[in-house]
Scaffold this motif. Structure first.
Motif, mmCIF file in Angstrom:
data_model
loop_
_atom_site.group_PDB
_atom_site.id
_atom_site.type_symbol
_atom_site.label_atom_id
_atom_site.label_comp_id
_atom_site.label_asym_id
_atom_site.label_seq_id
_atom_site.Cartn_x
_atom_site.Cartn_y
_atom_site.Cartn_z
ATOM 1 N N LEU A 1 0.855 -1.173 0.000
ATOM 2 C CA LEU A 1 0.000 0.000 0.000
ATOM 3 C C LEU A 1 0.897 1.230 0.000
ATOM 4 C CD1 LEU A 1 -2.925 1.038 0.152
ATOM 5 C CD2 LEU A 1 -2.669 1.080 2.637
ATOM 6 N N GLU A 2 0.768 2.055 -1.036
ATOM 7 C CA GLU A 2 1.562 3.279 -1.177
ATOM 8 C C GLU A 2 0.624 4.454 -1.376
ATOM 9 O OE1 GLU A 2 4.086 2.996 -4.617
ATOM 10 O OE2 GLU A 2 5.190 1.275 -3.832
ATOM 11 N N HIS A 3 1.075 5.619 -0.954
ATOM 12 C CA HIS A 3 0.355 6.846 -1.302
ATOM 13 C C HIS A 3 1.011 7.406 -2.547
ATOM 14 C CE1 HIS A 3 -1.600 6.446 2.532
ATOM 15 N NE2 HIS A 3 -2.438 7.381 2.128
ATOM 16 N N ARG A 4 0.250 7.460 -3.613
ATOM 17 C CA ARG A 4 0.741 7.958 -4.897
ATOM 18 C C ARG A 4 -0.142 9.137 -5.267
ATOM 19 N NH1 ARG A 4 4.532 4.485 -6.803
ATOM 20 N NH2 ARG A 4 4.554 5.671 -8.753
ATOM 21 N N ALA A 5 0.485 10.287 -5.456
ATOM 22 C CA ALA A 5 -0.249 11.519 -5.770
ATOM 23 C C ALA A 5 -1.333 11.764 -4.723
ATOM 24 C CB ALA A 5 -0.825 11.470 -7.183
ATOM 25 N N GLY A 6 -1.031 11.402 -3.472
ATOM 26 C CA GLY A 6 -1.957 11.630 -2.377
ATOM 27 C C GLY A 6 -3.090 10.631 -2.254
ATOM 28 N N VAL A 7 -3.064 9.582 -3.058
ATOM 29 C CA VAL A 7 -4.137 8.583 -3.071
ATOM 30 C C VAL A 7 -3.566 7.235 -2.619
ATOM 31 C CG1 VAL A 7 -5.794 7.365 -4.549
ATOM 32 C CG2 VAL A 7 -5.294 9.785 -4.963
ATOM 33 N N PRO A 8 -4.250 6.546 -1.699
ATOM 34 C CA PRO A 8 -3.766 5.218 -1.309
ATOM 35 C C PRO A 8 -3.984 4.198 -2.424
ATOM 36 C CG PRO A 8 -5.765 5.795 -0.079
ATOM 37 C CD PRO A 8 -5.417 6.969 -0.933
ATOM 38 N N VAL A 9 -2.874 3.587 -2.851
ATOM 39 C CA VAL A 9 -2.886 2.654 -3.980
ATOM 40 C C VAL A 9 -2.244 1.346 -3.534
ATOM 41 C CG1 VAL A 9 -2.043 2.222 -6.332
ATOM 42 C CG2 VAL A 9 -2.681 4.549 -5.640
ATOM 43 N N LEU A 10 -2.927 0.237 -3.772
ATOM 44 C CA LEU A 10 -2.316 -1.078 -3.585
ATOM 45 C C LEU A 10 -1.540 -1.371 -4.864
ATOM 46 C CD1 LEU A 10 -1.957 -3.645 -1.856
ATOM 47 C CD2 LEU A 10 -3.930 -4.591 -3.086
ATOM 48 N N VAL A 11 -0.214 -1.309 -4.763
ATOM 49 C CA VAL A 11 0.650 -1.572 -5.911
ATOM 50 C C VAL A 11 1.027 -3.047 -5.863
ATOM 51 C CG1 VAL A 11 2.820 -0.995 -7.066
ATOM 52 C CG2 VAL A 11 1.499 0.803 -5.903
ATOM 53 N N CYS A 12 0.574 -3.778 -6.854
ATOM 54 C CA CYS A 12 0.766 -5.222 -6.874
ATOM 55 C C CYS A 12 2.145 -5.585 -7.427
ATOM 56 C CB CYS A 12 -0.329 -5.883 -7.703
ATOM 57 S SG CYS A 12 -1.967 -5.641 -6.996
ATOM 58 N N ASP A 13 2.731 -6.563 -6.804
ATOM 59 C CA ASP A 13 4.050 -7.068 -7.177
ATOM 60 C C ASP A 13 4.004 -7.673 -8.580
ATOM 61 O OD1 ASP A 13 6.481 -8.395 -7.386
ATOM 62 O OD2 ASP A 13 6.162 -9.655 -5.626
ATOM 63 N N PRO A 14 4.876 -7.225 -9.489
ATOM 64 C CA PRO A 14 4.894 -7.807 -10.835
ATOM 65 C C PRO A 14 5.158 -9.315 -10.831
ATOM 66 C CG PRO A 14 6.186 -5.792 -10.785
ATOM 67 C CD PRO A 14 5.822 -6.113 -9.363
ATOM 68 N N ALA A 15 5.853 -9.801 -9.817
ATOM 69 C CA ALA A 15 6.168 -11.229 -9.750
ATOM 70 C C ALA A 15 5.135 -12.011 -8.933
ATOM 71 C CB ALA A 15 7.557 -11.423 -9.147
ATOM 72 N N GLY A 16 4.052 -11.355 -8.552
ATOM 73 C CA GLY A 16 3.027 -12.017 -7.757
ATOM 74 C C GLY A 16 2.240 -13.027 -8.562
ATOM 75 N N PRO A 17 1.291 -13.667 -7.902
ATOM 76 C CA PRO A 17 0.496 -14.697 -8.582
ATOM 77 C C PRO A 17 -0.380 -14.102 -9.682
ATOM 78 C CG PRO A 17 -0.426 -14.226 -6.423
ATOM 79 C CD PRO A 17 0.865 -13.464 -6.512
ATOM 80 N N PRO A 18 -0.630 -14.882 -10.721
ATOM 81 C CA PRO A 18 -1.475 -14.379 -11.808
ATOM 82 C C PRO A 18 -2.913 -14.156 -11.347
ATOM 83 C CG PRO A 18 -0.998 -16.701 -12.124
ATOM 84 C CD PRO A 18 -0.197 -16.252 -10.941
ATOM 85 N N VAL A 19 -3.563 -13.239 -12.029
ATOM 86 C CA VAL A 19 -4.999 -13.025 -11.827
ATOM 87 C C VAL A 19 -5.667 -13.812 -12.949
ATOM 88 C CG1 VAL A 19 -6.852 -11.327 -11.710
ATOM 89 C CG2 VAL A 19 -4.570 -10.755 -10.821
ATOM 90 N N ALA A 20 -6.068 -15.035 -12.604
ATOM 91 C CA ALA A 20 -6.589 -15.953 -13.613
ATOM 92 C C ALA A 20 -8.035 -16.359 -13.348
ATOM 93 C CB ALA A 20 -5.709 -17.206 -13.675
#
Length: 122
Positions: free
Chosen positions: A5-24
């Motif tokens: 969870l990161e704040h990006r441009a003042g907005v809380p964003v769940l930034v998903c790991d590129p190496a994480g499990p696929p969304v299948a």
């Protein structure tokens, strides 16, 4: 790196790991939505984590995934290069164009572009 969870441009964003499990599956999407309930307003999913069916609109998989995010009032950002998918499908090009005009589902090339988009919605 795990999903974070990161704040990006003042907005809380769940930034998903590129190496994480696929969304299948839709359950995979619901798992991301559950993780976002820790305070995220946006879930940034690397395009490479999305099953190939996501980019083939005839499967309806993209619609199912996108609808889950809308139902839970979370924004979804697909982050990464999807040019090969766009080149292969006029329907996908239209979906991306229309999605990027709205506020719930975005297709962006990188996290910097997501930041720009988030700043523009303030």
């Amino acid at each position: 790196m795990p999903d974070v969870l990161e704040h990006r441009a003042g907005v809380p964003v769940l930034v998903c790991d590129p190496a994480g499990p696929p969304v299948a599956t839709t359950q995979d999407a619901l798992d991301l939505i559950g993780a976002a309930f820790l305070g995220a307003e946006v879930v940034a999913v690397p395009a490479d984590r999305l099953d190939e069916r996501f980019f083939s609109l005839g499967t309806r998989f993209a619609g199912e995934i996108m609808q889950k995010f809308v139902n839970y009032r979370l924004r979804l950002a697909v982050v990464g290069d999807i040019s090969r998918h766009l080149a292969a499908s006029a329907a996908l090009r239209a979906l991306v164009h229309e999605s990027n005009r709205a506020d719930h589902i975005w297709f962006v090339p990188d996290l910097d572009a997501l930041d720009d988009r988030l700043r523009a919605t303030d």
